[in-house]
Scaffold this motif. Structure first.
Motif, PDB file in Angstrom:
ATOM      1  N   GLY A   5       0.815  -1.201   0.000  1.00 11.62           N
ATOM      2  CA  GLY A   5       0.000   0.000   0.000  1.00 11.62           C
ATOM      3  C   GLY A   5       0.856   1.260   0.000  1.00 11.62           C
ATOM      4  O   GLY A   5       2.080   1.209  -0.151  1.00 11.62           O
ATOM      5  N   PRO A   6       0.217   2.417   0.182  1.00 14.68           N
ATOM      6  CA  PRO A   6       0.950   3.688   0.085  1.00 14.68           C
ATOM      7  C   PRO A   6       1.994   3.899   1.169  1.00 14.68           C
ATOM      8  O   PRO A   6       2.846   4.774   1.028  1.00 14.68           O
ATOM      9  N   GLU A   7       1.953   3.126   2.259  1.00 13.44           N
ATOM     10  CA  GLU A   7       2.980   3.254   3.285  1.00 13.44           C
ATOM     11  C   GLU A   7       4.268   2.526   2.918  1.00 13.44           C
ATOM     12  O   GLU A   7       5.236   2.559   3.671  1.00 13.44           O
ATOM     13  N   VAL A   8       4.286   1.888   1.742  1.00 12.90           N
ATOM     14  CA  VAL A   8       5.481   1.194   1.246  1.00 12.90           C
ATOM     15  C   VAL A   8       6.050   2.003   0.081  1.00 12.90           C
ATOM     16  O   VAL A   8       5.507   1.976  -1.017  1.00 12.90           O
ATOM     17  N   PRO A   9       7.139   2.740   0.278  1.00 18.78           N
ATOM     18  CA  PRO A   9       7.697   3.531  -0.820  1.00 18.78           C
ATOM     19  C   PRO A   9       8.207   2.673  -1.979  1.00 18.78           C
ATOM     20  O   PRO A   9       8.097   3.070  -3.141  1.00 18.78           O
ATOM     21  N   ASP A  10       8.759   1.494  -1.669  1.00 20.45           N
ATOM     22  CA  ASP A  10       9.410   0.684  -2.695  1.00 20.45           C
ATOM     23  C   ASP A  10       9.083  -0.792  -2.479  1.00 20.45           C
ATOM     24  O   ASP A  10       9.664  -1.425  -1.599  1.00 20.45           O
ATOM     25  N   PRO A  11       8.144  -1.363  -3.259  1.00 22.65           N
ATOM     26  CA  PRO A  11       7.822  -2.792  -3.070  1.00 22.65           C
ATOM     27  C   PRO A  11       9.027  -3.706  -3.247  1.00 22.65           C
ATOM     28  O   PRO A  11       9.119  -4.746  -2.568  1.00 22.65           O
ATOM     29  N   ASP A  12       9.960  -3.349  -4.128  1.00 21.80           N
ATOM     30  CA  ASP A  12      11.125  -4.214  -4.338  1.00 21.80           C
ATOM     31  C   ASP A  12      11.948  -4.377  -3.070  1.00 21.80           C
ATOM     32  O   ASP A  12      12.565  -5.427  -2.849  1.00 21.80           O
ATOM     33  N   SER A  13      11.961  -3.356  -2.224  1.00 18.72           N
ATOM     34  CA  SER A  13      12.718  -3.462  -0.983  1.00 18.72           C
ATOM     35  C   SER A  13      12.114  -4.535  -0.086  1.00 18.72           C
ATOM     36  O   SER A  13      12.840  -5.251   0.610  1.00 18.72           O
ATOM     37  N   TRP A  14      10.796  -4.658  -0.096  1.00 21.19           N
ATOM     38  CA  TRP A  14      10.159  -5.716   0.691  1.00 21.19           C
ATOM     39  C   TRP A  14      10.381  -7.076   0.063  1.00 21.19           C
ATOM     40  O   TRP A  14      10.521  -8.072   0.767  1.00 21.19           O
ATOM     41  N   ASN A  15      10.417  -7.138  -1.260  1.00 25.52           N
ATOM     42  CA  ASN A  15      10.738  -8.414  -1.910  1.00 25.52           C
ATOM     43  C   ASN A  15      12.115  -8.897  -1.499  1.00 25.52           C
ATOM     44  O   ASN A  15      12.325 -10.087  -1.220  1.00 25.52           O
ATOM     45  N   ARG A  16      13.077  -7.969  -1.436  1.00 23.41           N
ATOM     46  CA  ARG A  16      14.432  -8.348  -1.022  1.00 23.41           C
ATOM     47  C   ARG A  16      14.447  -8.771   0.440  1.00 23.41           C
ATOM     48  O   ARG A  16      15.130  -9.740   0.811  1.00 23.41           O
ATOM     49  N   LEU A  17      13.698  -8.056   1.290  1.00 26.20           N
ATOM     50  CA  LEU A  17      13.664  -8.418   2.702  1.00 26.20           C
ATOM     51  C   LEU A  17      13.100  -9.829   2.882  1.00 26.20           C
ATOM     52  O   LEU A  17      13.643 -10.634   3.641  1.00 26.20           O
TER      53      LEU A  17
END
Length: 256
Positions: A5-17
């Protein structure tokens, strides 16, 4: 399936995490991409949200409900965090990163006026019972993060620690709410909750729709003087710690 959602600036960063934590997951999708992503095998949809804007989870609930009517087995997990969890994480980061003379700047990307106003309340509760000065700064709205840091220095701080209150896991932009291992544990807990609830016949849709309804400005029902609901998000997503709303009953109104 993480929903960024909008509180996630960069979805790719969460994919890496998630990959670094060894958590098997589909790539994170934005809300507009979710309906197409649900055209597949049954999945647990996990809203990556931190309590300030429940509308993406409500939108996800509608998408999941539509897919389920077509026979899909998708379920919706609770949002990653609520205001209570964010306040606790900020307090821990303040204790860990703000020594004597160091002020905290609670930082986030801007969402909307009501969600941004909510951040001031969260920051105030995170500051409670502590001696560390706390300021609030936004990326994309005022006060900016840099302006908040400057205000802290003008008020006497000898240093500033930027603490994220959104879901930006990049430590270069400020201390994330949780370390990667803690974030991974929280994700696993939410997915487990969704699976357990689904086994009892609850796909998680109703709770997300109710939370989305409560977001936004205060509103009134009927002419002035009738039943008014002042909507605000408390530590549990309510106007107060224990109530769903603050109900103002006028003498002529009685109880409803």
């Amino acid at each position: 399936m993480p929903l960024a959602g909008p509180e996630v600036p960069d979805p790719d960063s969460w994919n890496r995490l998630l990959a670094d934590a060894g958590i098997p997951a589909e790539p994170a999708v934005r809300p507009a991409e979710l309906p197409a992503a649900l055209d597949g095998a049954p999945a647990v949809v996990l809203p990556l949200a931190a309590g300030r804007d429940p509308r993406p989870a409500a939108d996800a609930a509608r998408a999941v409900a539509f897919a389920r009517r077509a026979g899909a087995g998708h379920v919706l997990a609770p949002a990653l965090a609520d205001a209570t969890a964010v306040i606790a994480a900020l307090r821990a980061n303040i204790r860990a990163r703000c020594g004597p003379g160091v002020a905290a700047v609670v930082a986030s990307i801007a969402l909307d006026p009501w969600a941004d106003a909510e951040l001031f309340r969260i920051a105030r509760l995170a500051w409670q019972y502590g001696a560390t000065p706390v300021e609030v700064g936004f990326e994309g709205a005022e006060p900016a993060v840099a302006a908040a840091a400057e205000r802290a220095r003008l008020l006497g701080a000898t240093g500033v620690a930027v603490l994220r209150a959104d879901l930006d896991p990049d430590p270069a932009r400020g201390a994330p709410l949780w370390r990667p291992a803690a974030a991974a544990e929280l994700i696993a807990r939410r997915v487990g909750q969704a699976i357990d609830a689904a086994a009892c016949g609850d796909p998680g849709i109703a709770a997300a729709l109710a939370a989305g309804h409560d977001h936004g400005p205060a509103h009134s029902h009927g002419p002035a003087g009738e039943h008014r609901h002042d909507h605000a998000h408390g530590p549990h997503g309510h106007g107060r710690d224990h109530d769903g709303h603050d109900h103002h009953h006028h003498p002529a109104e009685g109880r409803s």
